[in-house]
Design an enzyme around this catalytic site. Sequence first.
Site, PDB file in Angstrom:
ATOM      1  CE1 TYR A  47      27.402   1.240 -31.130  1.00  0.00           C
ATOM      2  CE2 TYR A  47      27.397   1.427 -28.742  1.00  0.00           C
ATOM      3  CZ  TYR A  47      27.301   0.658 -29.888  1.00  0.00           C
ATOM      4  OH  TYR A  47      27.115  -0.696 -29.777  1.00  0.00           O
ATOM      5  CG  HIS A 105      31.507  -2.583 -33.041  1.00  0.00           C
ATOM      6  ND1 HIS A 105      31.269  -1.252 -32.803  1.00  0.00           N
ATOM      7  CD2 HIS A 105      30.312  -3.194 -32.882  1.00  0.00           C
ATOM      8  CE1 HIS A 105      29.989  -1.078 -32.516  1.00  0.00           C
ATOM      9  NE2 HIS A 105      29.385  -2.248 -32.559  1.00  0.00           N
TER      10      HIS A 105
HETATM   11  N1  LIG Z   1      28.149  -5.090 -30.487  1.00  0.00           N
HETATM   12  C1  LIG Z   1      27.232  -4.765 -31.362  1.00  0.00           C
HETATM   13  O1  LIG Z   1      27.386  -4.978 -32.581  1.00  0.00           O
HETATM   14  C2  LIG Z   1      25.960  -4.139 -30.896  1.00  0.00           C
HETATM   15  C3  LIG Z   1      24.839  -4.083 -31.753  1.00  0.00           C
HETATM   16  C4  LIG Z   1      23.673  -3.507 -31.261  1.00  0.00           C
HETATM   17  C5  LIG Z   1      23.643  -3.012 -29.964  1.00  0.00           C
HETATM   18  N2  LIG Z   1      24.752  -3.038 -29.154  1.00  0.00           N
HETATM   19  C6  LIG Z   1      24.749  -2.502 -27.769  1.00  0.00           C
HETATM   20  O2  LIG Z   1      23.666  -3.060 -27.054  1.00  0.00           O
HETATM   21  C7  LIG Z   1      22.813  -2.023 -26.563  1.00  0.00           C
HETATM   22  C8  LIG Z   1      21.383  -2.485 -26.506  1.00  0.00           C
HETATM   23  O3  LIG Z   1      20.918  -2.955 -27.748  1.00  0.00           O
HETATM   24  P1  LIG Z   1      19.910  -2.117 -28.675  1.00  0.00           P
HETATM   25  O4  LIG Z   1      20.086  -0.690 -28.405  1.00  0.00           O
HETATM   26  O5  LIG Z   1      20.127  -2.641 -30.046  1.00  0.00           O
HETATM   27  O6  LIG Z   1      18.474  -2.647 -28.283  1.00  0.00           O
HETATM   28  P2  LIG Z   1      17.618  -2.872 -26.937  1.00  0.00           P
HETATM   29  O7  LIG Z   1      18.351  -2.422 -25.735  1.00  0.00           O
HETATM   30  O8  LIG Z   1      17.108  -4.272 -26.993  1.00  0.00           O
HETATM   31  O9  LIG Z   1      16.363  -1.962 -27.242  1.00  0.00           O
HETATM   32  C9  LIG Z   1      16.351  -0.582 -27.126  1.00  0.00           C
HETATM   33  C10 LIG Z   1      14.942  -0.123 -27.493  1.00  0.00           C
HETATM   34  O10 LIG Z   1      14.001  -0.751 -26.610  1.00  0.00           O
HETATM   35  C11 LIG Z   1      13.239   0.222 -25.921  1.00  0.00           C
HETATM   36  N3  LIG Z   1      13.171  -0.174 -24.507  1.00  0.00           N
HETATM   37  C12 LIG Z   1      14.180  -0.185 -23.598  1.00  0.00           C
HETATM   38  N4  LIG Z   1      13.740  -0.628 -22.404  1.00  0.00           N
HETATM   39  C13 LIG Z   1      12.434  -0.901 -22.557  1.00  0.00           C
HETATM   40  C14 LIG Z   1      11.418  -1.378 -21.688  1.00  0.00           C
HETATM   41  N5  LIG Z   1      11.683  -1.673 -20.418  1.00  0.00           N
HETATM   42  N6  LIG Z   1      10.154  -1.535 -22.189  1.00  0.00           N
HETATM   43  C15 LIG Z   1       9.874  -1.265 -23.482  1.00  0.00           C
HETATM   44  N7  LIG Z   1      10.789  -0.793 -24.361  1.00  0.00           N
HETATM   45  C16 LIG Z   1      12.061  -0.614 -23.904  1.00  0.00           C
HETATM   46  C17 LIG Z   1      13.959   1.548 -26.101  1.00  0.00           C
HETATM   47  O11 LIG Z   1      13.033   2.594 -26.281  1.00  0.00           O
HETATM   48  P3  LIG Z   1      13.058   3.925 -25.339  1.00  0.00           P
HETATM   49  O12 LIG Z   1      14.328   4.635 -25.659  1.00  0.00           O
HETATM   50  O13 LIG Z   1      11.819   4.637 -25.787  1.00  0.00           O
HETATM   51  O14 LIG Z   1      13.002   3.412 -23.930  1.00  0.00           O
HETATM   52  C18 LIG Z   1      14.754   1.352 -27.387  1.00  0.00           C
HETATM   53  O15 LIG Z   1      13.991   1.751 -28.491  1.00  0.00           O
HETATM   54  C19 LIG Z   1      23.085  -0.867 -27.556  1.00  0.00           C
HETATM   55  O16 LIG Z   1      22.605   0.361 -27.080  1.00  0.00           O
HETATM   56  C20 LIG Z   1      24.572  -0.982 -27.707  1.00  0.00           C
HETATM   57  O17 LIG Z   1      25.226  -0.432 -26.562  1.00  0.00           O
HETATM   58  C21 LIG Z   1      25.901  -3.632 -29.611  1.00  0.00           C
END
Ligand SMILES: NC(=O)c1ccc[n+]([C@@H]2O[C@H](COP(=O)([O-])OP(=O)(O)OC[C@H]3O[C@@H](n4cnc5c(N)ncnc54)[C@H](OP(=O)(O)O)[C@@H]3O)[C@@H](O)[C@H]2O)c1
Length: 274
Positions: A47, A105
């Site tokens: 990241y 990861h």
């Molecule tokens: N291990 C892995 O391979 C892997 C893969 C992917 C992700 N991850 C981890 O998991 C975390 C979360 O997953 P993600 O980032 O893929 O997706 P997520 O948390 O499902 O979605 C983030 C998106 O949703 C929006 N959002 C957040 N809260 C909201 C709400 N209450 N209402 C409406 N929209 C909302 C955010 O926009 P705004 O910024 O405009 O609020 C952002 O664009 C990552 O940040 C990372 O730490 C791990």
Amino acid sequence: MQVVEAHGARIPLIGLGTWDLRGRTCARLVEQALRLGYRHVDTAEMYDNEREVGEGLRASGIKREEVFVTTKIWPSHFAPRELERSAKDSLVRLRLSEVDLLLLHWPNPQIPLSETLGALCKVKRDGLARHIGVSNFTVVLVEEAVKLASEPLVCNQIEVHVFLDQSKVIAASRKRGMAIVAYSPVARGGLKSDKVLARVGKAHGKSAAQVGLRWLVQQDIVVIPRTSRIERLEENFALFDFELSDAEMAEIGALASRDGRIVDYAYSGSPEWD
Ligand SMILES: NC(=O)c1ccc[n+]([C@@H]2O[C@H](COP(=O)([O-])OP(=O)(O)OC[C@H]3O[C@@H](n4cnc5c(N)ncnc54)[C@H](OP(=O)(O)O)[C@@H]3O)[C@@H](O)[C@H]2O)c1
């Protein structure tokens, strides 16, 4: 803060995801999240924000031992020496002496899992990580990893949200005592336009996103939603002042399908992130 226990690890049910958060924004969000009550932050060497996550931790004034910090090793660093180097580099960037959880990861089919797990277990025994685990491991890989690891694997971090049926890998991981940490738990923002979630939310005075997150934590699945907006930190954290009924849980459970995946990726040794 409610926690999920797995092999001695106590993982707070809500954490802050930080993928794609960079620079000052990242440090500020981490600091603010901790001030609001979050006690779990998820980062990764890929990241490119471990430095800022560490800054946010220190700026919050919350004691180190009160925060659960996870980072992850990128698969191009799974050869034993590189894994050790990579874990040390993460600690330097975070300015921590150990992380609470260190994950592989993504699986890397090019390096024997036995070697990678040997190195991961050693890193734990050397005190660089309190707990270790995996991410994006399938049912077959979970079984293989558990057999090969000489230290307990405390979690499998995988994509889980209301639109994706992950029941098989969840059951396989839990059978081995692993906690499930759900990434992309708000389906990258997709929850907010769902009619069922919105209707259920209206009945509880909650948003569709809160209902989707509650559906997960009510099953003891850890969630790590990411947001770049301070106001949403609070929204995503307010999940413990309402409860979904059995009928609501079942109705939301019916939204899932086998092809509801958002993250369509498999590590292939591509230099994309190297
Ligand atoms: N291990 C892995 O391979 C892997 C893969 C992917 C992700 N991850 C981890 O998991 C975390 C979360 O997953 P993600 O980032 O893929 O997706 P997520 O948390 O499902 O979605 C983030 C998106 O949703 C929006 N959002 C957040 N809260 C909201 C709400 N209450 N209402 C409406 N929209 C909302 C955010 O926009 P705004 O910024 O405009 O609020 C952002 O664009 C990552 O940040 C990372 O730490 C791990």
